[in-house]
Structure formats: C-alpha cells, structure tokens
Scaffold this motif. Structure first.
Motif, PDB file in Angstrom:
ATOM      1  N   THR A 164       0.841  -1.197   0.000  1.00 46.07           N
ATOM      2  CA  THR A 164       0.000   0.000   0.000  1.00 46.07           C
ATOM      3  C   THR A 164       0.877   1.248   0.000  1.00 46.07           C
ATOM      4  O   THR A 164       2.026   1.198   0.446  1.00 46.07           O
ATOM      5  CB  THR A 164      -0.952   0.012   1.221  1.00 46.07           C
ATOM      6  OG1 THR A 164      -1.890   1.069   1.085  1.00 46.07           O
ATOM      7  CG2 THR A 164      -0.203   0.173   2.534  1.00 46.07           C
ATOM      8  N   ALA A 165       0.337   2.332  -0.510  1.00 50.41           N
ATOM      9  CA  ALA A 165       1.012   3.633  -0.451  1.00 50.41           C
ATOM     10  C   ALA A 165       0.663   4.257   0.892  1.00 50.41           C
ATOM     11  O   ALA A 165      -0.491   4.591   1.153  1.00 50.41           O
ATOM     12  CB  ALA A 165       0.553   4.514  -1.599  1.00 50.41           C
ATOM     13  N   LEU A 166       1.647   4.415   1.759  1.00 53.98           N
ATOM     14  CA  LEU A 166       1.424   4.744   3.163  1.00 53.98           C
ATOM     15  C   LEU A 166       1.922   6.153   3.480  1.00 53.98           C
ATOM     16  O   LEU A 166       3.130   6.406   3.453  1.00 53.98           O
ATOM     17  CB  LEU A 166       2.165   3.716   4.016  1.00 53.98           C
ATOM     18  CG  LEU A 166       1.922   3.704   5.507  1.00 53.98           C
ATOM     19  CD1 LEU A 166       0.465   3.387   5.822  1.00 53.98           C
ATOM     20  CD2 LEU A 166       2.828   2.664   6.161  1.00 53.98           C
ATOM     21  N   PRO A 167       1.021   7.088   3.796  1.00 59.89           N
ATOM     22  CA  PRO A 167       1.480   8.411   4.245  1.00 59.89           C
ATOM     23  C   PRO A 167       2.228   8.280   5.571  1.00 59.89           C
ATOM     24  O   PRO A 167       1.785   7.561   6.470  1.00 59.89           O
ATOM     25  CB  PRO A 167       0.179   9.199   4.426  1.00 59.89           C
ATOM     26  CG  PRO A 167      -0.855   8.441   3.652  1.00 59.89           C
ATOM     27  CD  PRO A 167      -0.441   7.003   3.706  1.00 59.89           C
ATOM     28  N   CYS A 168       3.369   8.969   5.681  1.00 58.72           N
ATOM     29  CA  CYS A 168       4.197   8.877   6.877  1.00 58.72           C
ATOM     30  C   CYS A 168       4.503  10.276   7.401  1.00 58.72           C
ATOM     31  O   CYS A 168       4.857  11.168   6.629  1.00 58.72           O
ATOM     32  CB  CYS A 168       5.497   8.154   6.562  1.00 58.72           C
ATOM     33  SG  CYS A 168       5.267   6.445   6.021  1.00 58.72           S
ATOM     34  N   VAL A 169       4.386  10.445   8.702  1.00 56.78           N
ATOM     35  CA  VAL A 169       4.627  11.730   9.355  1.00 56.78           C
ATOM     36  C   VAL A 169       6.070  12.167   9.120  1.00 56.78           C
ATOM     37  O   VAL A 169       7.007  11.380   9.324  1.00 56.78           O
ATOM     38  CB  VAL A 169       4.347  11.618  10.873  1.00 56.78           C
ATOM     39  CG1 VAL A 169       4.780  12.881  11.603  1.00 56.78           C
ATOM     40  CG2 VAL A 169       2.885  11.314  11.115  1.00 56.78           C
ATOM     41  N   GLY A 170       6.237  13.410   8.692  1.00 52.68           N
ATOM     42  CA  GLY A 170       7.564  13.988   8.546  1.00 52.68           C
ATOM     43  C   GLY A 170       8.404  13.426   7.420  1.00 52.68           C
ATOM     44  O   GLY A 170       9.594  13.693   7.347  1.00 52.68           O
ATOM     45  N   MET A 171       7.799  12.627   6.542  1.00 46.27           N
ATOM     46  CA  MET A 171       8.549  12.022   5.456  1.00 46.27           C
ATOM     47  C   MET A 171       8.170  12.716   4.150  1.00 46.27           C
ATOM     48  O   MET A 171       7.036  12.600   3.699  1.00 46.27           O
ATOM     49  CB  MET A 171       8.269  10.521   5.387  1.00 46.27           C
ATOM     50  CG  MET A 171       9.252   9.769   4.519  1.00 46.27           C
ATOM     51  SD  MET A 171       9.231   7.993   4.868  1.00 46.27           S
ATOM     52  CE  MET A 171      10.187   7.919   6.374  1.00 46.27           C
ATOM     53  N   PRO A 172       9.111  13.445   3.550  1.00 48.29           N
ATOM     54  CA  PRO A 172       8.809  14.160   2.308  1.00 48.29           C
ATOM     55  C   PRO A 172       8.677  13.201   1.123  1.00 48.29           C
ATOM     56  O   PRO A 172       8.945  12.007   1.242  1.00 48.29           O
ATOM     57  CB  PRO A 172      10.027  15.071   2.139  1.00 48.29           C
ATOM     58  CG  PRO A 172      11.136  14.347   2.834  1.00 48.29           C
ATOM     59  CD  PRO A 172      10.488  13.627   3.983  1.00 48.29           C
ATOM     60  N   ASP A 173       8.278  13.754   0.002  1.00 49.02           N
ATOM     61  CA  ASP A 173       8.226  13.029  -1.272  1.00 49.02           C
ATOM     62  C   ASP A 173       7.092  12.017  -1.364  1.00 49.02           C
ATOM     63  O   ASP A 173       7.189  11.025  -2.083  1.00 49.02           O
ATOM     64  CB  ASP A 173       9.567  12.354  -1.596  1.00 49.02           C
ATOM     65  CG  ASP A 173      10.710  13.364  -1.649  1.00 49.02           C
ATOM     66  OD1 ASP A 173      10.472  14.493  -2.126  1.00 49.02           O
ATOM     67  OD2 ASP A 173      11.820  13.028  -1.202  1.00 49.02           O
ATOM     68  N   GLY A 174       5.997  12.236  -0.653  1.00 53.59           N
ATOM     69  CA  GLY A 174       4.798  11.432  -0.846  1.00 53.59           C
ATOM     70  C   GLY A 174       4.754  10.162  -0.030  1.00 53.59           C
ATOM     71  O   GLY A 174       5.645   9.864   0.775  1.00 53.59           O
ATOM     72  N   PRO A 175       3.675   9.369  -0.234  1.00 57.44           N
ATOM     73  CA  PRO A 175       3.488   8.137   0.537  1.00 57.44           C
ATOM     74  C   PRO A 175       4.626   7.137   0.318  1.00 57.44           C
ATOM     75  O   PRO A 175       5.284   7.135  -0.726  1.00 57.44           O
ATOM     76  CB  PRO A 175       2.169   7.570  -0.005  1.00 57.44           C
ATOM     77  CG  PRO A 175       1.468   8.743  -0.591  1.00 57.44           C
ATOM     78  CD  PRO A 175       2.553   9.637  -1.131  1.00 57.44           C
ATOM     79  N   PHE A 176       4.820   6.289   1.309  1.00 54.90           N
ATOM     80  CA  PHE A 176       5.859   5.257   1.261  1.00 54.90           C
ATOM     81  C   PHE A 176       5.262   3.962   0.723  1.00 54.90           C
ATOM     82  O   PHE A 176       4.201   3.535   1.177  1.00 54.90           O
ATOM     83  CB  PHE A 176       6.436   5.022   2.659  1.00 54.90           C
ATOM     84  CG  PHE A 176       7.664   4.173   2.660  1.00 54.90           C
ATOM     85  CD1 PHE A 176       8.911   4.758   2.552  1.00 54.90           C
ATOM     86  CD2 PHE A 176       7.582   2.799   2.736  1.00 54.90           C
ATOM     87  CE1 PHE A 176      10.062   3.984   2.526  1.00 54.90           C
ATOM     88  CE2 PHE A 176       8.709   2.006   2.717  1.00 54.90           C
ATOM     89  CZ  PHE A 176       9.960   2.597   2.602  1.00 54.90           C
ATOM     90  N   PRO A 177       5.933   3.292  -0.229  1.00 56.27           N
ATOM     91  CA  PRO A 177       5.427   2.014  -0.753  1.00 56.27           C
ATOM     92  C   PRO A 177       5.714   0.888   0.249  1.00 56.27           C
ATOM     93  O   PRO A 177       6.806   0.318   0.266  1.00 56.27           O
ATOM     94  CB  PRO A 177       6.204   1.838  -2.053  1.00 56.27           C
ATOM     95  CG  PRO A 177       7.478   2.598  -1.842  1.00 56.27           C
ATOM     96  CD  PRO A 177       7.145   3.737  -0.929  1.00 56.27           C
TER      97      PRO A 177
END
Length: 195
Positions: free
Chosen positions: A117-130
């Motif tokens: 899943t594409a996972l939004p992460c706090v404080g992590m730039p460049d969009g959701p994490f795969p």
C-alpha cells in the motif's frame, strides 16, 4: 552499521544500506555487537529469532545495548523484538522493550494476506511510502513517549505500523523489500544524532 544476522532479511537490509553508502557488519556475537553504532533487526520469523538469540547468547547483550541507548531499527519481526509487550506469541519468546508498545504478531493475517500500500508517513517528504506487509504485526497500544509515524485503517480503527521512541524506530512492513530508502535514511539520521 550492524545487522542482526541470525535469521531473516539480512541481505536485503545490507543492500538497502549499501545504496546509501553505508558498510554493514553482520552481528551474531556480543563482540560484534560492541563494534556497531546502530543495529538493524530484520524481518523474518520472530519466534525463530527468539530461539536463535538464546542459542547465540545474545539476549543479555542486546538488553544491555537497549539500556545503553544503542540506536535500533526493527522491521516486521524486528518490531516484535523491540516491543515492550507482544500478543499472540510463545511464552518463552524474547522481546527487548526498546519501544513502549504492545504489538500483535501476524495481525494482518497469513502469508496469503500479504499486501502493498502507499502509506502516508509523518515527517517524510516526497509522498506516501510504498509499504510491503508480509504476515505483519500491528501496534495495539503506544506509550506516551511513542511517536506514531504511520498507521493503517482496519475496519474503522487506525493501527500504528511505524513508530519511534528515542533512538529506536520500528515498522511492521518491510522497507528493505523495495527501492525506497527513506526509512533507512531516517535510521541513519538517528544514528548520526546519537554519536
């Protein structure tokens, strides 16, 4: 940088860190543990890791390293090892309490229930994490000093799947299985700040 190399995705974490220009040491002994400034606890099978930690006489050295504040990053089974409480595990399973969380083993289901899943992460730039979830745990309780970095909604309930407390960070998913190195980079920043 050390990688606990008793079982699990050791090679995958080594490759991820190599992509960031970091040399790694496979850690199987207390003497090797003493040589590292940060330790990755890889995904794998947490009860097998528990047994191997005992066989290799690594339980107490790791407890001492946690108490001394050695930066640690755990993915999947590594999250289970870093937790303060583990549900649905064996009575003799090992965990180190580096992060004040209660995790449930295999919370997302069996191997066939694995997903990405594409996972939004706090404080992590460049969009959701795969994020790749394979027989993954989730967090059922977080202590007051735990920062939730990411959560997945399951049947209307947000379940934390990435957390941080002090110099320890853990994910229920496997960043080492893809090509996105942001969680490894976050851990390197934690290690650098702890030096």
């Amino acid at each position: 940088m050390g990688i606990l190399a008793l079982q699990g995705a050791v090679r995958e974490h080594a490759l991820a860190l190599a992509d960031l220009g970091v040399e790694t040491l496979e850690v199987r002994t207390p003497a090797q543990l003493d040589r590292v400034d940060g330790l990755v606890l890889p995904g794998g099978e947490s009860t097998a890791m528990s047994r191997l930690l005992k066989i290799f006489a690594m339980v107490e050295p790791l407890r001492e390293a946690v108490a001394a504040g050695l930066p640690m990053y755990g993915s999947c089974a590594g999250m289970i090892l870093l937790a303060s409480e583990v549900l649905d595990t064996r009575a003799d399973a090992v965990n180190f309490g580096a992060i004040d969380i209660t995790v449930r083993r295999n919370a997302f289901g069996r191997q066939i229930d694995s997903f990405e899943t594409a996972l939004p992460c706090v404080g992590m730039p460049d969009g959701p994490f795969p994020a790749v979830f394979i027989r993954a745990p989730w967090v059922e309780r977080c202590g007051p000093d735990v920062e939730v970095l990411a959560a997945v909604e399951i049947e209307g309930v947000l379940r934390p799947v990435a957390v941080r407390q002090g110099t320890a960070v853990a994910t229920s998913f496997h960043p080492e299985m893809g090509h996105d190195r942001r969680f490894h980079q976050l851990f390197l920043e934690i290690v650098g700040a702890a030096r």
